[in-house]
Scaffold this active site. Structure first.
Site, mmCIF file in Angstrom:
data_model
loop_
_atom_site.group_PDB
_atom_site.id
_atom_site.type_symbol
_atom_site.label_atom_id
_atom_site.label_comp_id
_atom_site.label_asym_id
_atom_site.label_seq_id
_atom_site.Cartn_x
_atom_site.Cartn_y
_atom_site.Cartn_z
ATOM 1 N N ASP A 60 1.018 -1.304 0.168
ATOM 2 C CA ASP A 60 0.255 0.103 -0.299
ATOM 3 C C ASP A 60 0.636 1.130 0.107
ATOM 4 O OD1 ASP A 60 -3.049 0.053 1.744
ATOM 5 O OD2 ASP A 60 -1.995 1.522 0.040
ATOM 6 N N GLU B 100 -10.931 6.048 3.954
ATOM 7 C CA GLU B 100 -9.779 5.825 5.407
ATOM 8 C C GLU B 100 -9.754 6.598 6.867
ATOM 9 O OE1 GLU B 100 -6.481 5.760 1.474
ATOM 10 O OE2 GLU B 100 -5.969 5.128 3.536
HETATM 11 C C1 GLC Z 1 -4.541 4.346 -0.034
HETATM 12 C C2 GLC Z 1 -5.374 3.044 0.346
HETATM 13 C C3 GLC Z 1 -5.239 2.008 -0.437
HETATM 14 C C4 GLC Z 1 -5.266 2.598 -1.568
HETATM 15 C C5 GLC Z 1 -3.844 3.454 -2.334
HETATM 16 C C6 GLC Z 1 -4.132 4.071 -3.447
HETATM 17 O O1 GLC Z 1 -3.407 4.321 0.908
HETATM 18 O O2 GLC Z 1 -5.553 2.399 1.239
HETATM 19 O O3 GLC Z 1 -7.233 1.432 -1.275
HETATM 20 O O4 GLC Z 1 -5.911 1.292 -2.679
HETATM 21 O O5 GLC Z 1 -3.489 4.545 -1.207
HETATM 22 O O6 GLC Z 1 -4.414 4.887 -3.580
#
Ligand code: GLC
Length: 610
Positions: free
Chosen positions: A302, A493
């Site tokens: 991530d 988030e």
């Molecule tokens: C974010 C998320 C993830 C996402 C990634 C790219 O922090 O946790 O779900 O796909 O970054 O945006």
């Protein structure tokens, strides 16, 4: 399972027949320099790299994060941005094509004018695999029109605590439902039916993201972006303090279904499991996912996810790659990452067979969606936000809304004189779409193309519709029927973590005004999770949970007017009090699976039956 440290990874058992694709990938890997291999394992944000550097560093992937939009945010600007970054990759010595990724989590939702489908909590309420698969196909078509072939979707979290800011990204708290719908979206995205071009899906976040406990989040040291948001994160990225049996029975199940559906990428999760960061967990990423479940695709980290493993960046990199991360979403300081990788491979801290395994997986995934070889014409830009896709989204809106209560208020009686509508959310695209829409945190107002509940009521034949967002209607007396639409402010988030999910003071004031002046009052709720509002539910004559319906909010009018039946069922338990939150044993106001059909003349007031 223990967190083994030996970096024995899941090498393909070469006794098995080698396919032509594997043979050609094997030959390609054998051709590659260390720098070219490490480049393929590097994913960079579009905001952090110039096109020429994509070639200079042999970068394998670029992403647009939640705010990684071009300016202006138009489909043609996306086409230009993606192609400008992708072309240099084809001009390198080996010409390995770039893989561009984006959070197309409810349609191609970063792109202005794209069709925005209901967020997953609503699709969980619709419980329809075919509908979900068609949404995947439509999303893939809109992505391909912009030249993008990797969606960081579906989220196959199984949220257990609705205080989590990512509850709405999950289909529900039932692993069987999440498994079925996650697999359906993967099939839709990766579909090649009728000559379709496949888009890579990404099952995320592996594993246990929906199991974290409130109050177990420790801001990662040395990660400066956290300070801007630190007051938000209370459960997101926390610690899943559960047994292996619970991890397997609740949170691992959807990945088994995802692998069976052919998913070719999995995103590692920020959370810890009993104190161990998943991004560095060899037992989970390699032992379970790759060896036990036989996942043959690649694991992507991530956003800065590996940085949280250790205060030493070099230790974090070595631990993550040896644990089974194949591609690192760096995504900003990629030069530092590459430098550390070159050092770690030259000293043997990361063995070359681990690098070769990771690169082989990445190339196989690129090959599986036809990235190598001549590229077909992309779908026309008119695909984006097309009437056909918007009609599909409207169908999904109707199927996802849940009738929680109806005391002789719905359907709206025909011939009624006037219908007074209140609440800013009744005419606000941003509030009906929620987070991950055009921007990471979403927004309020006309943030993209679409239509609202008010639009739908005006277009329907239910009667004369009057609108006052404040609910004052100061120039009018009592109303036969009122509709109040309330909404959570958009979030995504950790910033969405909330100790007491409920209604805003403004929405409560609007509701109170309307309750005084309307004979019958219908409450429509836009939210990423159940809201603890037992008083409003008790005072309303009918209650509709519309979740986060997306760009086609007008479709709700057909349900209120009785033109279409309510068929949605809650995919999360609906708490009756704040004391219920985080308490799996509490008796909810509405259980998972609850929901009334429109034909129900009236419901026993759920509050009376508690
Ligand atoms: C974010 C998320 C993830 C996402 C990634 C790219 O922090 O946790 O779900 O796909 O970054 O945006």
């Amino acid at each position: 399972m223990a967190t083994e440290t030996c970096p024995e990874d899941h090498q393909k058992d070469w006794r098995e027949p080698v396919t032509d694709a594997e043979r050609s990938i094997g030959r390609l890997v054998a051709e590659m320099t260390v720098a070219e291999k490490i480049g393929q394992m590097t994913q960079v944000s579009n905001e952090s790299i110039a096109p020429a550097e994509v070639a200079d560093y042999f970068i394998g992937s670029v992403l647009s994060g939640g705010n990684g939009n071009p300016t202006p945010n138009t489909p043609s600007a996306w086409v230009n941005m993606v192609s400008t970054l992708a072309e240099p990759a084809t001009e390198t010595r080996l010409g390995i094509p770039l893989l561009y990724g984006v959070d197309a989590v409810h349609g191609h939702s970063n792109v202005g004018g794209a069709t925005i489908f209901p967020h997953n909590i609503g699709l969980g309420a619709a419980r329809d695999e075919g509908l979900t698969e068609r949404i995947g196909q439509a999303t893939a078509a809109e992505m391909l029109a912009t030249g993008i072939q990797w969606a960081f979707a579906p989220t196959v979290a199984v949220p257990q605590d609705i205080r989590w800011g990512r509850t709405y990204e999950g289909y529900g708290n039932d692993p069987a439902l999440v498994s079925a719908l996650g697999a359906a979206l993967i099939r839709g995205l990766q579909s090649t039916d009728n000559g379709r071009r496949a888009v890579l899906a990404c099952a995320k976040h592996f594993v246990g993201d929906g199991a974290t406990l409130w109050g177990t989040v420790t801001p990662p040291d040395g990660v400066d972006w956290w300070d801007a948001w630190g007051d938000g994160w209370q459960i997101d990225q926390g610690d899943a303090r559960i047994s292996e049996e619970e991890l397997r029975s609740l949170h691992l199940l959807p990945y088994i279904a995802a692998i069976e559906a052919g998913v070719m990428t999995v995103m590692a999760s920020y959370n810890s499991w009993n104190g161990d960061k998943v991004h560095g967990h060899h037992g989970l990423l390699t032992g379970v996912l790759k060896q036990e479940l036989g996942f043959g695709g690649f694991v992507v980290s991530d956003w800065m996810g590996i940085d949280q493993i250790d205060s030493s960046y070099e230790t974090s990199v070595v631990t993550a790659i040896n644990a089974g991360v194949d591609m690192v979403m760096v995504p900003e300081n990629y030069r530092r990452f590459i430098e550390v990788m070159i050092g770690a491979t030259s000293t043997g801290l990361i063995p070359m067979h681990r690098i070769d395994d990771a690169v082989s997986r990445i190339l196989a995934a690129k090959s599986s969606v036809g990235l190598f070889g001549p590229q077909p014409e992309p779908p026309p830009l008119a695909t984006i936000g097309s009437p056909e896709h918007r009609a599909l989204a409207a169908e999904a809106v109707r199927r996802s809304a849940v009738l929680l209560k109806n005391d002789r208020a719905l359907p709206i009686p025909s011939g009624i004189a006037t219908i007074d509508v209140a609440g800013q959310a009744a005419d606000n695209i941003g509030l009906q779409c929620g987070g991950w829409t055009v921007g990471w945190q979403g927004g309020s107002g006309p943030i993209t193309a679409g239509n609202t509940l008010l639009d739908g009521l005006h277009a329907s034949t239910v009667g004369n519709v009057e609108y006052d967002p404040t609910g004052r209607f100061s120039n009018r007396g009592r109303a036969d029927l009122g509709i109040v639409c309330i909404a959570e402010s958009p979030y995504a988030e950790g910033p969405g973590d909330c100790a007491a999910p409920g209604a805003s003071n403004e929405d409560r004031a609007v509701f109170a005004r309307m309750r005084k002046r309307c004979d019958k009052l219908i409450l429509v709720i836009y939210s990423g999770r159940p809201l603890v509002i037992p008083d409003l539910i008790e005072q309303a004559d009918a209650v509709v949970a519309a979740w986060l319906p997306g760009s086609e909010g007008a479709a709700l009018a057909g349900l209120l007017a009785g033109v279409h039946p309510f068929t949605g069922r809650t995919s999360q338990p609906w708490p009756g009090s704040l004391a219920d939150l985080g308490d799996a044993g509490a008796t909810p106001l509405f259980a998972t699976g609850d929901g009334l059909d429109l034909t129900a003349a009236h419901s026993a007031d759920p509050l009376e039956t508690r």
